[in-house]
Write a protein that holds these residues in place. Structure first.
Motif, PDB file in Angstrom:
ATOM      1  N   UNK A   5       0.839  -1.196   0.000  1.00 27.20           N
ATOM      2  CA  UNK A   5       0.000   0.000   0.000  1.00 27.20           C
ATOM      3  C   UNK A   5       0.875   1.248   0.000  1.00 27.20           C
ATOM      4  N   UNK A   6       0.688   2.093  -0.987  1.00 24.98           N
ATOM      5  CA  UNK A   6       1.300   3.416  -1.008  1.00 24.98           C
ATOM      6  C   UNK A   6       0.359   4.376  -0.302  1.00 24.98           C
ATOM      7  N   UNK A  32      -3.569   1.539 -10.557  1.00 22.77           N
ATOM      8  CA  UNK A  32      -3.449   1.133  -9.163  1.00 22.77           C
ATOM      9  C   UNK A  32      -4.081   2.187  -8.256  1.00 22.77           C
ATOM     10  N   UNK A  33      -4.368   1.787  -7.029  1.00 25.69           N
ATOM     11  CA  UNK A  33      -4.923   2.712  -6.045  1.00 25.69           C
ATOM     12  C   UNK A  33      -3.914   2.936  -4.921  1.00 25.69           C
ATOM     13  N   UNK A  60      -8.593   5.656  -1.032  1.00 25.43           N
ATOM     14  CA  UNK A  60      -9.293   6.010   0.191  1.00 25.43           C
ATOM     15  C   UNK A  60      -8.734   7.317   0.735  1.00 25.43           C
ATOM     16  N   UNK A  61      -9.611   8.086   1.370  1.00 21.48           N
ATOM     17  CA  UNK A  61      -9.258   9.396   1.902  1.00 21.48           C
ATOM     18  C   UNK A  61      -9.318   9.321   3.418  1.00 21.48           C
ATOM     19  N   UNK A  62      -8.179   9.559   4.065  1.00 23.47           N
ATOM     20  CA  UNK A  62      -8.063   9.332   5.497  1.00 23.47           C
ATOM     21  C   UNK A  62      -7.665  10.609   6.239  1.00 23.47           C
ATOM     22  N   UNK A  63      -7.707  10.531   7.561  1.00 18.10           N
ATOM     23  CA  UNK A  63      -7.570  11.682   8.452  1.00 18.10           C
ATOM     24  C   UNK A  63      -6.123  11.837   8.951  1.00 18.10           C
ATOM     25  N   UNK A 182      -2.633  -1.893  -3.510  1.00 21.72           N
ATOM     26  CA  UNK A 182      -4.026  -1.722  -3.099  1.00 21.72           C
ATOM     27  C   UNK A 182      -4.118  -0.586  -2.087  1.00 21.72           C
ATOM     28  N   UNK A 183      -5.349  -0.136  -1.821  1.00 23.82           N
ATOM     29  CA  UNK A 183      -5.531   0.894  -0.802  1.00 23.82           C
ATOM     30  C   UNK A 183      -5.568   0.257   0.591  1.00 23.82           C
TER      31      UNK A 183
END
Length: 206
Positions: A5-6, A32-33, A60-63, A182-183
């Motif tokens: 995961x990047x 890729x995600x 995905x968008x994270x905090x 992957x995310x």
């Protein structure tokens, strides 16, 4: 299958800088995600399009907090406010609440774990927050941390083109070695790991 995961901190970019969008261009070209940990106070009407683009691509968008303060030194109420303001700003754009939290400076405290109801993510750092670290050095550090289930801690802060250069070399090399990118939510699912462990701070899933 082997998975990586990047993950990228410190987006979105302010007006006039396309670092996050350039990274999305490359991710899209490779099909890729990745995962993006946003600083809430950087979100504005001009750059919300890049967030919407990332989300539509399956990223995905994270905090990553509202102001990127040293939260470990803060009381619980202030920590909760930092988390919630960023959470609400992301939800307003994507319609989805973040599932993970990356502590600023990877500094944590019991107060943070009490106030923030999400798994904490660290990631394998590649010193890409230091301008003097070259793209080749960043690539070398990425390669040193590569194994099945690695989360990479990278940045799309304004002007950080050496990280894009490193990623452009890293991704084809890893694909040739049988890795799939992957995310974060998919990484945990595919690796069969429950992220909701007490006082988590994830870098390697295996």
């Amino acid at each position: 299958m082997k998975y990586l995961c990047l993950s990228f901190d410190d987006g979105p970019n302010f007006n006039g800088d396309n670092t996050m969008n350039d990274m999305l261009d490359y991710l899209e070209s490779e099909n890729i995600t990745a995962s993006f940990f946003l600083i809430g106070n950087k979100i504005n009407p001009q750059n919300r399009k890049v967030i919407e683009r990332a989300f539509k691509m399956g990223c995905d968008i994270q905090n990553h907090s509202w102001n990127h303060p040293a939260m470990a030194k803060m009381p619980e109420k202030a920590i909760r406010d930092e988390f919630q303001k960023c959470d609400d700003a992301i939800y307003e754009i994507t319609g989805v609440r973040p599932q993970f939290f990356r502590p600023p400076y990877i500094s944590v405290s019991d107060q943070m774990y009490n106030a923030i109801p999400l798994p904490f993510i660290c990631g394998h750092g590649c010193k890409d927050w230091e301008p003097e670290v070259s793209a080749e050095e960043r690539l070398k550090l990425m390669l040193e941390g590569t194994k099945d289930g690695t989360i990479f801690l990278l940045h799309v802060s304004d002007g950080n083109s050496p990280t894009l250069q490193a990623v452009k070399k890293f991704v084809p090399m890893m694909k040739a070695r049988g890795y799939t990118f992957v995310n974060l939510p998919d990484l945990f699912k595919l690796e069969g790991v429950n992220p909701n462990m007490p006082k988590s701070l994830w870098t390697f899933l295996k």
